[in-house]
Each structure stands twice: as C-alpha cells, then as structure tokens.
Design an enzyme around this catalytic site. Sequence first.
Site, PDB file in Angstrom:
ATOM      1  CG  HIS A  24      -2.038  -1.067   1.060  1.00 15.59           C
ATOM      2  ND1 HIS A  24      -2.841  -1.454   2.107  1.00 15.59           N
ATOM      3  CD2 HIS A  24      -2.417  -1.829   0.001  1.00 15.59           C
ATOM      4  CE1 HIS A  24      -3.671  -2.410   1.694  1.00 15.59           C
ATOM      5  NE2 HIS A  24      -3.426  -2.652   0.429  1.00 15.59           N
ATOM      6  CB  CYS A  50       5.706  14.314  -9.452  1.00 14.79           C
ATOM      7  SG  CYS A  50       5.083  15.731 -10.381  1.00 14.79           S
ATOM      8  CB  THR A  57      -4.012  -8.482   8.208  1.00 14.80           C
ATOM      9  OG1 THR A  57      -4.861  -8.048   7.148  1.00 14.80           O
ATOM     10  CG2 THR A  57      -3.756  -9.970   8.061  1.00 14.80           C
ATOM     11  CG  ASN A 106      -5.609 -10.710  14.278  1.00 19.89           C
ATOM     12  OD1 ASN A 106      -5.538  -9.638  14.888  1.00 19.89           O
ATOM     13  ND2 ASN A 106      -5.990 -10.780  13.017  1.00 19.89           N
ATOM     14  CB  ALA A 143       1.901  -9.203  16.836  1.00 16.63           C
TER      15      ALA A 143
END
EC number: 2.3.1.286
Length: 250
Positions: free
Chosen positions: A116, A124, A191, A216, A234
């Site tokens: 991501h 730019c 996640t 998790n 974690a």
Amino acid sequence: MIVEVARVLASSKNAIAFTGAGISAESGVPTFRGKDGLWNKYRPEELATPEAFARNPKLVWEFYKWRINKILKAKPNPAHYALVELEDMGILRAVITQNVDDLHREAGTRNLIELHGNIFRVKCTKCNFKEYLKESQRLEEVLKEDLPKCPRCGSLLRPDVVWFGEPLPREELDRAFKLAEKADAVLVVGTSGLVYPAAYIPYIVKESGGTVIEVNVEESAITPIADFFLRGRAGEVLPRVVHEVRRLLQ
C-alpha cells in the site's frame, strides 16, 4: 501451540510474513478509523481518495502531515524485531505488509514488500519523480509546506500511498503473489483479511500446500483457513515463537 508453530517455522525454508494494521497499533500508530477526534468527523473516503486530493489537496495534505507526525513518534515493537530475527535465521524470505508506516524497515527488515506504499515517500502528480523523504533529508521541508511541490517540474506532490479506488502497485503485487506460491508457511499478523487483492496472499499459500499461521487479538476473515491461530498481541506472541525456534535450532 507455540511449540508446534515453532516446529513448523524451524523446518521451513520459504516462510513469508503478511502484516496489517494490528502489528503497528502496538507501536502507537493510529489506525485509519482511530478514536482521535481531530479527523473523526471525516470518513476515510473523504481524505484518502484521488477525488478528495483533486478537490482539496490542502486538506488531504494536512491529514497526511498529521499522520506522519504521529508515526514519527512511533517505534518498532517486539513483533517487528521478531520478524527481523526470523529473517536473520534464514527462515523468513520476505515481509509483505499492508502498512505504510515504515516500521518494518526501521526495525531492520531487508526484504520488504509494501503493498500500500509508504507514507514517507512522495510522488509527483505529473512527472515520474519519487522521493523517500527520510533519505533525502527533506522531510521537515515538506512538512512545512502547505502544498508540497515537485522539485523537478513544480507540480503537486502527493503521498506515495495507495488510496481508495486505486490499484495496488503491479510490481509489488506480482512479487508478493510469486513469493506466496513458493512459500511453505505464512505468518499472518494483525490483519483483518478484508482488503483485497492483498488478502489473497494466505489463500495462495494454503492452495500451494503451505501452512497458515495467524497471530491476532481476535479472529479474522483468515481464521477459517488458518492451520494455527495464536490469539494475542503480536508483540507478546511472536518473541515467544522466535525463542522457541531458536531453542529447536540449537
């Protein structure tokens, strides 16, 4: 179960890690929908889209500068360092992350795929200029500007992150999928497993015959396919796993 997970990792030759916001929340990085009042009145869709940037680049930059300043105060936590240790042992081939906060790199992860983008990189809006602000020493300068401009062509700079409605960077995604196909184990850390196409990664590992290990605080969309589910933070669970792996490899 920690011992069983450690056994899988100790015998692994091609493990990967797939991380999300949960690993960074322990470092104090605000999640997108966090409780900080300042930006709560805006929906993420109003701030993190190409349309929002075209409509009001100043507002979007204000939001990202606020996030950058928050992240600058954060430090990698024991979970980040545990993954570095597994990489140093030759067990972990790569860390594939949905996070943009740069904490894996800061911890020392060498083979890092950022699906991501990275909040400390700018690009730019017109030419192909890109810059990693931590390296170029221009971070302070950019944070002071209302609307950061490209030093090459003078057009608007934007954060080099994936916004809602934008495709993931093809090269990174291809690399991640190829690693997942070859992986004999995946550590899924913090996640929700709801953001696609990134969330396909554990499924690819599973379909290729690899072991899915989830760490998790609560069950996620990945849990039904996990071979092992380690419930907890974690930063507490991963160091225990690494300790056990070391013991087995001695």
